[in-house]
Write a protein that holds these residues in place. Structure first.
Motif, PDB file in Angstrom:
ATOM      1  N   ARG A  18      32.459  42.023  36.402  1.00  0.00           N
ATOM      2  CA  ARG A  18      33.620  41.398  35.760  1.00  0.00           C
ATOM      3  C   ARG A  18      34.736  42.413  35.515  1.00  0.00           C
ATOM      4  NH1 ARG A  18      29.688  38.447  32.416  1.00  0.00           N
ATOM      5  NH2 ARG A  18      29.728  36.249  32.993  1.00  0.00           N
ATOM      6  N   GLU A  19      34.362  43.631  35.123  1.00  0.00           N
ATOM      7  CA  GLU A  19      35.359  44.647  34.789  1.00  0.00           C
ATOM      8  C   GLU A  19      35.902  45.367  36.016  1.00  0.00           C
ATOM      9  OE1 GLU A  19      33.278  47.140  32.112  1.00  0.00           O
ATOM     10  OE2 GLU A  19      33.086  45.596  30.548  1.00  0.00           O
ATOM     11  N   GLY A  20      35.371  45.064  37.196  1.00  0.00           N
ATOM     12  CA  GLY A  20      35.884  45.681  38.408  1.00  0.00           C
ATOM     13  C   GLY A  20      35.225  46.992  38.770  1.00  0.00           C
ATOM     14  N   ASP A  21      34.203  47.398  38.018  1.00  0.00           N
ATOM     15  CA  ASP A  21      33.505  48.638  38.343  1.00  0.00           C
ATOM     16  C   ASP A  21      32.541  48.459  39.512  1.00  0.00           C
ATOM     17  OD1 ASP A  21      34.812  49.831  36.209  1.00  0.00           O
ATOM     18  OD2 ASP A  21      33.215  49.305  34.782  1.00  0.00           O
ATOM     19  N   ALA A  32      24.550  31.395  40.806  1.00  0.00           N
ATOM     20  CA  ALA A  32      25.478  30.421  41.366  1.00  0.00           C
ATOM     21  C   ALA A  32      26.120  29.581  40.272  1.00  0.00           C
ATOM     22  CB  ALA A  32      24.760  29.522  42.360  1.00  0.00           C
ATOM     23  N   ARG A  33      25.452  29.488  39.142  1.00  0.00           N
ATOM     24  CA  ARG A  33      26.013  28.765  37.999  1.00  0.00           C
ATOM     25  C   ARG A  33      26.248  29.766  36.875  1.00  0.00           C
ATOM     26  NH1 ARG A  33      24.211  23.384  39.032  1.00  0.00           N
ATOM     27  NH2 ARG A  33      23.746  23.330  41.237  1.00  0.00           N
ATOM     28  N   GLY A  34      27.322  29.588  36.174  1.00  0.00           N
ATOM     29  CA  GLY A  34      27.551  30.386  34.973  1.00  0.00           C
ATOM     30  C   GLY A  34      28.325  31.656  35.181  1.00  0.00           C
ATOM     31  N   LEU A  35      28.663  32.009  36.419  1.00  0.00           N
ATOM     32  CA  LEU A  35      29.472  33.195  36.649  1.00  0.00           C
ATOM     33  C   LEU A  35      30.938  32.798  36.601  1.00  0.00           C
ATOM     34  CD1 LEU A  35      27.839  35.324  39.477  1.00  0.00           C
ATOM     35  CD2 LEU A  35      27.936  35.773  37.050  1.00  0.00           C
ATOM     36  N   ASP A  36      31.623  33.194  35.576  1.00  0.00           N
ATOM     37  CA  ASP A  36      33.037  32.876  35.440  1.00  0.00           C
ATOM     38  C   ASP A  36      33.835  34.163  35.547  1.00  0.00           C
ATOM     39  OD1 ASP A  36      35.416  31.616  35.037  1.00  0.00           O
ATOM     40  OD2 ASP A  36      35.188  31.387  32.868  1.00  0.00           O
ATOM     41  N   VAL A  37      33.994  34.632  36.782  1.00  0.00           N
ATOM     42  CA  VAL A  37      34.825  35.801  37.057  1.00  0.00           C
ATOM     43  C   VAL A  37      36.070  35.272  37.747  1.00  0.00           C
ATOM     44  CG1 VAL A  37      34.941  38.053  38.165  1.00  0.00           C
ATOM     45  CG2 VAL A  37      32.757  37.197  37.307  1.00  0.00           C
ATOM     46  N   PRO A  38      37.217  35.274  37.073  1.00  0.00           N
ATOM     47  CA  PRO A  38      38.393  34.567  37.604  1.00  0.00           C
ATOM     48  C   PRO A  38      38.864  35.047  38.968  1.00  0.00           C
ATOM     49  CG  PRO A  38      38.697  35.162  35.284  1.00  0.00           C
ATOM     50  CD  PRO A  38      37.467  35.861  35.747  1.00  0.00           C
ATOM     51  N   ALA A  39      38.718  36.335  39.275  1.00  0.00           N
ATOM     52  CA  ALA A  39      39.353  36.879  40.476  1.00  0.00           C
ATOM     53  C   ALA A  39      38.342  37.331  41.517  1.00  0.00           C
ATOM     54  CB  ALA A  39      40.277  38.038  40.099  1.00  0.00           C
ATOM     55  N   VAL A  40      37.406  36.473  41.870  1.00  0.00           N
ATOM     56  CA  VAL A  40      36.479  36.781  42.971  1.00  0.00           C
ATOM     57  C   VAL A  40      37.166  36.377  44.270  1.00  0.00           C
ATOM     58  CG1 VAL A  40      34.238  36.279  44.010  1.00  0.00           C
ATOM     59  CG2 VAL A  40      34.448  36.452  41.531  1.00  0.00           C
ATOM     60  N   SER A  41      37.424  37.345  45.139  1.00  0.00           N
ATOM     61  CA  SER A  41      38.193  37.049  46.350  1.00  0.00           C
ATOM     62  C   SER A  41      37.344  36.387  47.427  1.00  0.00           C
ATOM     63  CB  SER A  41      38.819  38.333  46.900  1.00  0.00           C
ATOM     64  OG  SER A  41      37.810  39.240  47.349  1.00  0.00           O
ATOM     65  N   ARG A  91      32.380  30.009  43.108  1.00  0.00           N
ATOM     66  CA  ARG A  91      32.607  31.253  42.366  1.00  0.00           C
ATOM     67  C   ARG A  91      33.931  31.902  42.754  1.00  0.00           C
ATOM     68  NH1 ARG A  91      30.648  29.841  38.507  1.00  0.00           N
ATOM     69  NH2 ARG A  91      30.203  27.896  39.597  1.00  0.00           N
ATOM     70  N   THR A  92      34.527  31.471  43.866  1.00  0.00           N
ATOM     71  CA  THR A  92      35.841  31.955  44.267  1.00  0.00           C
ATOM     72  C   THR A  92      36.828  30.798  44.218  1.00  0.00           C
ATOM     73  OG1 THR A  92      37.067  33.134  46.005  1.00  0.00           O
ATOM     74  CG2 THR A  92      35.445  31.521  46.721  1.00  0.00           C
ATOM     75  N   GLY A  93      38.107  31.120  44.295  1.00  0.00           N
ATOM     76  CA  GLY A  93      39.138  30.085  44.249  1.00  0.00           C
ATOM     77  C   GLY A  93      39.174  29.339  42.938  1.00  0.00           C
ATOM     78  N   ARG A  94      38.901  30.007  41.844  1.00  0.00           N
ATOM     79  CA  ARG A  94      38.845  29.369  40.533  1.00  0.00           C
ATOM     80  C   ARG A  94      40.230  29.307  39.894  1.00  0.00           C
ATOM     81  NH1 ARG A  94      33.548  28.944  38.858  1.00  0.00           N
ATOM     82  NH2 ARG A  94      34.064  28.756  36.663  1.00  0.00           N
ATOM     83  N   ALA A  95      40.435  28.272  39.084  1.00  0.00           N
ATOM     84  CA  ALA A  95      41.676  28.098  38.311  1.00  0.00           C
ATOM     85  C   ALA A  95      42.903  28.124  39.216  1.00  0.00           C
ATOM     86  CB  ALA A  95      41.775  29.165  37.226  1.00  0.00           C
ATOM     87  N   GLY A  96      42.803  27.494  40.371  1.00  0.00           N
ATOM     88  CA  GLY A  96      43.950  27.394  41.253  1.00  0.00           C
ATOM     89  C   GLY A  96      44.188  28.578  42.158  1.00  0.00           C
ATOM     90  N   ARG A  97      43.370  29.608  42.048  1.00  0.00           N
ATOM     91  CA  ARG A  97      43.537  30.773  42.923  1.00  0.00           C
ATOM     92  C   ARG A  97      43.004  30.485  44.320  1.00  0.00           C
ATOM     93  NH1 ARG A  97      41.895  32.772  37.941  1.00  0.00           N
ATOM     94  NH2 ARG A  97      43.271  34.337  36.988  1.00  0.00           N
ATOM     95  N   GLU A  98      43.448  31.297  45.266  1.00  0.00           N
ATOM     96  CA  GLU A  98      42.930  31.183  46.617  1.00  0.00           C
ATOM     97  C   GLU A  98      41.651  32.007  46.760  1.00  0.00           C
ATOM     98  OE1 GLU A  98      45.894  32.244  49.415  1.00  0.00           O
ATOM     99  OE2 GLU A  98      47.156  30.500  49.013  1.00  0.00           O
ATOM    100  N   GLY A  99      40.744  31.533  47.582  1.00  0.00           N
ATOM    101  CA  GLY A  99      39.490  32.242  47.815  1.00  0.00           C
ATOM    102  C   GLY A  99      39.010  31.995  49.233  1.00  0.00           C
ATOM    103  N   LYS A 100      38.013  32.741  49.621  1.00  0.00           N
ATOM    104  CA  LYS A 100      37.460  32.598  50.968  1.00  0.00           C
ATOM    105  C   LYS A 100      35.945  32.626  50.895  1.00  0.00           C
ATOM    106  CE  LYS A 100      38.191  34.073  55.736  1.00  0.00           C
ATOM    107  NZ  LYS A 100      38.973  34.949  56.642  1.00  0.00           N
ATOM    108  N   ALA A 101      35.306  31.682  51.575  1.00  0.00           N
ATOM    109  CA  ALA A 101      33.842  31.586  51.609  1.00  0.00           C
ATOM    110  C   ALA A 101      33.385  31.636  53.054  1.00  0.00           C
ATOM    111  CB  ALA A 101      33.370  30.299  50.941  1.00  0.00           C
TER     112      ALA A 101
END
Length: 488
Positions: free
Chosen positions: A299-302, A313-322, A342-352
């Motif tokens: 989550r912190e990017g480390d 697959a459930r419960g991971l709320d990391v907003p910026a998973v590309s 897990r990607t493309g959350r809150a209107g963001r773009e993502g790729k699977a």
């Protein structure tokens, strides 16, 4: 467009929502919060990543703002299928209830019973738990559920997949009949439908997206992969994964890589680390403290790559998973929706992206049938150019080819061996066979039956004493000696 300020939430809750940076509710929030505040049962169906957690957290805090909890008798109960999802709900509760004096307890595995018992004994307004650990506390006599006013079941379809439905039914029976029930799921299987008909009373059905659909902001793709050899499938598949990651370049800022089995999670994570990728595994066999540390680092990017089983697959709320990489095609089609969510959350773009082997094609077809769309096929980076046609062999090459020896079938003369001389042996001339001798000459079948029969005939005297079985190249001196004896 609806605003949070129009949803009749507690002013203190609205203040926390504004401080969190939210102004406009998502469709599932706008549809579920008003009937929940009215005290009605709610059946919410929405794709993952659409804000279902806030859909029940915000009205629950508003309803519980007045009143006081009693020891061992929580006022509300939130059931989650995994520890990570339960921890996420607890974080949401802390975010939205910071201006309201409500207490909570988190009951999950991997944590000391003693610490959890201490929280329950003080009395909690909100109890967030996984079904197994909740029943453990109940059977130990440390918990009573007769005071539950609001009960929430989150990710109900995942509960079904993990075999928690009998536990859920038992927990329902332990709570008051007059409770309010909020039931949320991304998909609606027949078994889930049965439970909602049994335990929900005239629920407000809120369905903001077609069942089992992925967000339109997620770009999907699949690589159809076939190993060169069966025993090299794992190695080549991991190489393909690395090539897919490299092909995305800087666009792949971080990613979750899903595997079906825990052993594969460890193997893939170890392989990625071996080749210089910043990766770590997470699955159900790891200690809770280790899982929490790994998730916090991601989550912190480390941590750039999180290799996970479906527990994440459930419960991971990391907003910026590309990116999300499906190293394995999931066995259950519904899990595909949750994985890529897990990607493309809150209107963001993502790729699977997914790797499909021939043995996975049945499950892959089920996924396309469920989401009602064809997943685009991607080029295989491992694909090689067609093999070149070999040039015709020259006369020198033909002369250099090894020839078959007379030592036996399948044996060839080594190309690098020194040539040996051929020695011709002159065989003595054999006497011409007379008609009488020609008649006595043994046939091939006589030879194959061996000399035992010949000796038997000699003893019995049923045949003449001609010598048979000596081969086609019998030396003439032997024939001569026998002829002299017969003549005498």
């Amino acid at each position: 467009m609806t605003k949070f300020s129009e949803l009749n939430l507690n002013p203190k809750v609205l203040k926390a929502v504004e401080e969190a940076g939210y102004d406009t509710p998502t469709p599932i929030q706008a549809g579920a919060i008003p009937p929940a505040l009215e005290g009605r049962d709610v059946l919410g169906i929405a794709q993952t990543g659409t804000g279902k957690t806030a859909s029940f957290t915000l009205p629950m805090i508003t309803l519980l703002a007045r009143g006081r909890a009693r020891a061992r008798m929580p006022r509300s109960l939130v059931l989650c299928p995994t520890r990570e999802l339960a921890a996420q709900v607890a974080e949401n509760f802390d975010t939205y209830a910071k201006h309201v004096k409500l207490t909570k307890a988190l009951l999950i595995g991997g944590v000391s019973f003693k610490e959890q018992d201490a929280l329950i004994d003080k009395g909690v307004d909100v109890l967030i738990a996984t079904p197994g650990r909740l029943l453990d506390h109940f059977e130990r006599g440390k918990l009573l559920l007769t005071g539950v006013q609001v009960m929430v079941v989150d990710e109900a379809d995942r509960m079904l997949d993990m075999g928690f439905i009998p536990d859920i039914e038992r927990i329902f029976s332990l709570t008051p009949f007059t409770r309010q029930t909020l039931f949320f799921s991304a998909t609606m299987a027949s078994e889930i439908e049965r439970i909602t008909n049994t335990f929900l009373s005239n629920p407000a059905r809120v369905e903001v997206a077609r069942q089992a659909t992925a967000s339109e902001t997620i770009e999907q793709g699949v690589v159809m992969f076939k190993a060169s050899r069966r025993d090299r499938e794992g190695t080549e598949k991991r190489k393909l994964l690395r090539m897919m990651i490299e092909g995305e370049g800087d666009k792949c800022s971080n990613a979750i890589i899903f595997c079906n089995r825990k052993t594969d999670v460890d193997i893939v994570a170890k392989s990625l680390k071996k080749y210089g990728y910043d990766a770590a595994p997470i699955h159900g066999d790891l200690d809770q403290s280790h899982r929490t540390k790994t998730l916090d680092g991601f989550r912190e990017g480390d941590l750039r790559f999180l290799v996970a089983s479906d527990v994440a697959a459930r419960g991971l709320d990391v907003p910026a998973v590309s990116h999300v990489f499906n190293f394995d095609v999931p066995s259950h089609a519904e899990d595909y929706v949750h994985r890529i969510g897990r990607t493309g959350r809150a209107g963001r773009e993502g790729k699977a992206m997914m790797i499909c082997t021939p043995k996975d094609e049945k499950n892959f077809d089920a996924i396309e049938k469920l989401i009602q769309k064809e997943i685009p096929r991607l080029d295989n980076p491992l694909a090689q150019a067609p093999a070149e046609t070999p040039a015709p062999a020259s006369d020198e090459d033909k002369a250099a080819k090894p020839r078959r020896t007379r030592g036996g079938r399948g044996r060839t003369k080594h190309a690098d061996a020194a040539p040996t001389e051929t020695v011709e042996t002159t065989q003595p001339a054999q006497p011409e066979a007379t008609p009488e001798k020609a008649a006595d000459k043994p046939t091939q079948s006589d030879k194959s039956r061996g000399g035992n029969r010949n000796r038997r005939n000699d003893r019995g005297g049923s045949r003449d004493n001609n010598v048979v079985g000596m081969g086609d190249h019998m030396p003439s001196f032997i024939a001569k000696s026998f002829d002299e004896r017969r003549a005498g």
